[in-house]
Design an enzyme around this catalytic site. Structure first.
Site, PDB file in Angstrom:
ATOM      1  N   ASN A 198      65.673  15.411  57.085  1.00  0.00           N
ATOM      2  CA  ASN A 198      66.997  15.410  57.703  1.00  0.00           C
ATOM      3  C   ASN A 198      67.300  14.101  58.428  1.00  0.00           C
ATOM      4  O   ASN A 198      68.467  13.699  58.533  1.00  0.00           O
ATOM      5  CB  ASN A 198      67.137  16.591  58.667  1.00  0.00           C
ATOM      6  N   HIS A 220      62.968  25.216  64.034  1.00  0.00           N
ATOM      7  CA  HIS A 220      63.482  25.166  62.656  1.00  0.00           C
ATOM      8  C   HIS A 220      63.242  26.475  61.900  1.00  0.00           C
ATOM      9  O   HIS A 220      63.048  26.463  60.680  1.00  0.00           O
ATOM     10  CB  HIS A 220      62.866  23.993  61.890  1.00  0.00           C
TER      11      HIS A 220
END
Length: 441
Positions: free
Chosen positions: A205, A302
């Site tokens: 990311n 996450h």
């Protein structure tokens, strides 16, 4: 010559007892390091290599002088370059930042398991690398979420503690996060390692860097320009997902894109299905996959961010009998048993999270027994470190995870693994391709 400068300090020490681990004092995040080059504009910088094909390597580097050739001279004797190859260069802009000339040159054919000496652009110092072996055994180093901190430097030092053949990086490389000079700093930091063994990477990311669409900043602009991988050679349509063979095809590695489209109608899904269909597990006994966002995770950090990709892609990997799936993203180490569809399955992959390379954000220490896959987790610990997979033969591999505990890398977890291709009960067909008709591909 390079200089390393610390920028910021970390936070408090955390204590956590992981499943399968004794009580251990968690280190704080390390200071961010920036590396500056003192070389002239004409000198090659940020040199690194990657696998381009079965007998070819790609040499990549940057020069500030945009008039220098994309040329690599190389040979098997120091200072004697009896072969050369030319390539191409590119550059990119990001707001007020303009990169140097980014050179990419493919060299070969090369002999396997052989040391080569090379120089870039016809100038500068000599570098050396060793090609991977053409057959088993072979050793991979696994890291994720590397960044450029004091712990990154520790991880790189521990990786150098013993030799290896190929490094696999599961995304989140530089943590530049739109600060483009940090891409240059990162590449200078890893150059001593990345210039001598192939580094094969996928995106995380932190590589997206597209927070300002109004300015037409394309996602992955820096990543795609700097870290070119062999996607064309594996018939992929994107640098964000590709595959390559190792050990003469006895191991096949899938580098998947957690941040590329992965639905059943996507280019990545179609490519992956076709790539797996070409494999014959009698000839390729080991099959590995790398993602960034893990599909199984008992950490609060996450949580379930890889679930969408898992739901779309997991069956392809299970049907192909992928042996191990490595992930990053979560800043800790965790190993699961063999799994398929949220249940233990002796014919599913082993899932391993290795997102503990040395990032600037610190460790993810909050594991939680309430998460759905907790009963499938075998070992977990929030420490910085790296992993090693030594594939010994067609049946056996040895996995070790090394924490950055002191000057030497401690083995915190290890496991002997048998390939699924050696299991008659799991390999109900001789090759993955027989699962599908041609019109389904």
């Amino acid at each position: 010559m390079t200089q390393v400068w610390p920028l910021a300090f970390g936070f408090a020490v955390i204590v956590f007892s992981g499943v399968g681990a004794s009580a251990y004092t968690r280190p704080p995040p390390g200071r961010i390091l920036t590396v500056k080059s003192s070389e002239s504009d004409s000198q090659p910088q940020q040199v690194r290599i990657s696998i381009a094909n079965s007998d070819q390597m790609r040499i990549s580097w940057i020069t500030k002088d945009k008039n220098l050739p994309s040329l690599v001279e190389y040979g098997k004797t120091p200072g004697v370059y009896d072969s050369s190859a030319s390539g191409e260069s590119t550059s990119y802009r990001f707001f007020f930042y303009t990169s140097g000339n980014i050179h990419h040159v493919e060299i070969g054919p090369l002999d396997a398991n052989t040391t080569y000496y090379y120089r870039c652009g016809g100038v500068g110092g000599e570098f050396t690398f060793k090609t991977p072996p053409s057959t088993l055994p072979i050793e991979f180093v696994l890291i994720g979420d590397l960044g450029q901190t004091e712990w990154t430097a520790s991880t790189l030092s521990h990786i150098n503690y013993s030799d290896y053949d190929i490094l696999l990086l599961a995304g989140d490389l530089s943590y530049a996060d739109s600060q483009q000079p940090l891409w240059d700093s990162f590449a200078l930091l890893v150059q001593p390692q990345a210039s001598r063994r192939p580094w094969m990477v996928t995106q995380g990311n932190h590589e997206i860097e597209s927070l300002f669409p109004i300015f037409r900043i394309h996602p992955f602009a820096a990543y795609n320009a700097r870290w070119r991988m062999p996607f064309e050679q594996s018939s992929s349509t994107s640098n964000l997902f590709y595959s390559f063979d190792a050990a003469g095809g006895e191991a096949h590695v899938l580098m998947l894109g957690s941040y590329a489209e992965y639905g059943v109608k996507s280019q990545q899904y179609k490519w992956l299905k076709a790539d797996l269909a070409m494999l014959d597990r009698r000839k390729t006994p080991w099959l590995l996959a790398i993602v960034h966002a893990p599909w199984y995770n008992t950490n609060d950090a996450h949580q379930r961010e890889g679930e969408g990709m898992r739901k779309n892609v997991e069956k392809l990997l299970f049907d192909a009998k992928v042996d191990i799936v490595f992930g990053g993203h979560v800043h800790a180490y965790e190993r699961f048993t063999r799994i398929y569809d949220n249940a233990a399955n002796p014919c599913g992959p082993i899932y391993i999270t290795i997102g503990d390379g040395g990032n600037r954000e610190g460790l993810a220490y909050n594991f939680n027994e309430k998460h759905s896959s907790a009963n499938l987790s075998v070992f977990r610990e929030a420490s910085f470190g790296h992993g090693r997979l030594k594939v010994l033969d067609k049946k056996r591999a040895h996995w070790t995870w090394h924490r950055n505990n002191n000057s030497n890398p401690d083995v915190g977890d290890e496991l002997w693994i048998e390939s699924l291709s050696s299991s008659a009960s799991c390999m109900t067909v001789q090759s993955y391709a027989t699962h599908y008709n041609d019109d389904e591909l």
